[in-house]
Design a protein around this motif. Structure first.
Motif, short mmCIF file in Angstrom:
data_model
loop_
_atom_site.label_atom_id
_atom_site.label_comp_id
_atom_site.label_asym_id
_atom_site.label_seq_id
_atom_site.Cartn_x
_atom_site.Cartn_y
_atom_site.Cartn_z
N VAL A 92 95.30 82.48 66.98
CA VAL A 92 95.56 82.04 68.35
C VAL A 92 95.78 80.53 68.38
N GLY A 93 94.91 79.79 67.67
CA GLY A 93 95.03 78.35 67.64
C GLY A 93 96.31 77.89 66.98
N ALA A 94 96.77 78.64 65.99
CA ALA A 94 98.01 78.29 65.30
C ALA A 94 99.24 78.86 65.99
N LYS A 95 99.03 79.54 67.12
CA LYS A 95 100.11 80.17 67.89
C LYS A 95 100.89 81.18 67.06
N LYS A 96 100.14 81.96 66.28
CA LYS A 96 100.75 82.98 65.42
C LYS A 96 100.14 84.35 65.66
N ILE A 97 99.50 84.53 66.82
CA ILE A 97 98.86 85.81 67.09
C ILE A 97 99.87 86.94 67.15
#
Length: 463
Positions: free
Chosen positions: A300-305
């Protein structure tokens, strides 16, 4: 078939299996399963389930194979899947690379193998070595990519550290059970201290062998030292930014802490709601589930969910072959355990009694090599050795603790195809079975002998 002839057949079966895999390129799953079936039939395991004269059920060969296969899946299957999934997430988010950077800053670029070995040694005190390797493998891979160090050296170093504390230091089940059986269960601090002391020479031997064999064997995931700098810079650019240290390490360190708390609660024999909750959270499956949740937070933090489904799917495809080969190894171990071999060794233990401190080592090594499980080898040997401590000159608390160490050293000797840890190390280390024999099997032989040498020297001093 029983007795010494069965042991000869077992040795021949292992040789045939190794040749089939390494020389004739037969898939390990098929080779191990075929050898297990044939060995079981030759050893006299019945074709179908039967009942003896006392009404006791005797499992047929198909039931034994099924039990060995399912038993391995239930004990380590989900752990492998979740551990590999966490590893995939760490790689996708750049967390593994961040952890590699942190380790390099701590120990320097010239000692990654030593760092990996010591990390494994610490982690495996509360965590099973199989689980520990799966958990720490992403850091190993990232360090290989980051430094260009030999992948095989890093694999053997990590495996060595994990294995040494697994057989020597409570609260792992084997040493605890052995200490209790031998009569020093109330003095676990002595056993833990002795385990740490007896780890020194094996750690040194494992480190030097890791560096030696790393120059001889090349795994499939080796990195070219000439491309490391370029590869690292490209990876960092692809990630845009690496996560902070806590976020990066949480999926690994939180499961380790939970499993450690579980071990402490069990060792202290605590009861009540809080104790039960810690035991629940500290079981490897639940602990790694918690680690996976922290990994999802990373995504989520890396915007890769949005890539989570593909990451999971890819992980399952990767670990599938590992799971099946590992389960086949469990089948071989179960077949051996269902024959008369272990009972024969136990009945003839008196032949070894005159060799003192070497008796528990040799007996545990025979049992380990025969049936695959270090924990089974430790507990079985402890049961045989316990009434013989005074005969062997190991009656004092300190010398009884040395006996526990000798059993542990024997239980390292050796890891091969009937040991699930062999397949975890070989497959996650991107090595072929033939390379696994040159690395993991030889390494565990060296570790066991080094451990026994130190134990023997200590036995001359400590009384």
């Amino acid at each position: 078939m029983t007795g010494f002839s069965l042991i000869i057949v077992f040795v021949l079966a292992i040789i045939i299996m190794i040749v089939a895999i390494s020389k004739f390129n037969i898939h390990p799953f098929l080779a191990i399963m075929a050898v297990s079936l044939i060995l079981g039939l030759i050893a006299g395991i019945p074709l179908v389930d039967t009942v003896d004269a006392d009404g006791k059920k005797i499992s047929g060969i198909t039931s034994v194979i099924g039990a060995g296969f399912s038993g391995t899946f239930s004990s380590i299957g989900i752990v492998i899947i979740l551990g590999a999934l966490i590893g995939s997430i760490l790689e996708q988010t750049g967390a593994a690379m961040k952890l590699a950077d942190m380790i390099i800053k701590l120990v320097g670029k010239n000692h990654p193998v030593l760092a990996m070995e010591l990390m494994g040694w610490v982690v495996s005190i509360p965590v099973f070595c199989d689980s520990g390797f799966v958990i720490l493998n992403p850091i190993r891979k990232a360090l290989v990519d980051r430094t260009g160090i030999s992948s095989v050296a890093m694999t053997v170093g990590l495996s060595s550290g994990l294995y040494i504390s697994h057989v020597f230091i409570p609260p792992t089940p084997g040493p605890i059970a052995a200490a209790s059986t031998i009569g020093i269960g109330d003095n676990l601090l002595l056993v833990m201290g002795m385990g740490a002391l007896c780890s020194i020479l094996p750690l040194i031997a494992g480190y030097f062998y890791a560096n030696y064999i790393g120059n001889k064997v090349k795994a499939n995931d080796e990195s070219d030292k000439n491309e490391v700098k370029q590869t690292y810079e490209q990876l960092v650019k692809e990630y845009e930014h690496l996560p902070n240290g806590f976020i990066a390490i949480a999926p690994i360190i939180v499961p380790i802490i939970l499993m450690a708390l579980n071990s402490i609660v069990s060792m202290a024999k605590m009861t009540g709601f809080l104790a039960n909750m810690l035991k629940f959270l500290g079981t490897p499956i639940i602990a790694l589930t918690v680690g996976t949740i922290f990994g999802i937070v990373q995504l989520v933090g890396a915007k890769k969910i949005d890539k989570f489904y593909d990451i999971t799917n890819g992980t399952l495809k990767t670990v599938g072959p590992i799971l099946f080969v590992t389960a086949a190894g469990g089948v071989l171990g179960k077949v051996i355990a269902s024959t008369d071999m272990v009972d024969f060794i136990t009945r003839n233990a008196s032949a070894f009694e005159r060799i003192g401190i070497f008796f528990p080592f040799i007996l545990a090594a025979i049992l380990k090599s025969a049936q695959g499980s270090s924990t089974v080898a430790i507990t079985t040997t402890a049961g045989i050795v316990a009434p013989l401590l005074s005969v062997l000159g190991l009656g004092s608390p300190v010398r009884a603790a040395l006996a526990v160490m000798a059993i542990g050293a024997g239980a390292m000797t050796v890891s091969h195809a009937n040991d699930s840890y062999f397949w975890v190390v070989t497959n996650f280390g991107s090595m072929t079975p033939e390379q696994g024999y040159k690395t993991q099997t030889v390494d565990t032989l060296i570790l066991g002998l080094a451990g026994m040498l130190e134990i023997f020297v200590l036995s001359l001093i400590l009384h």
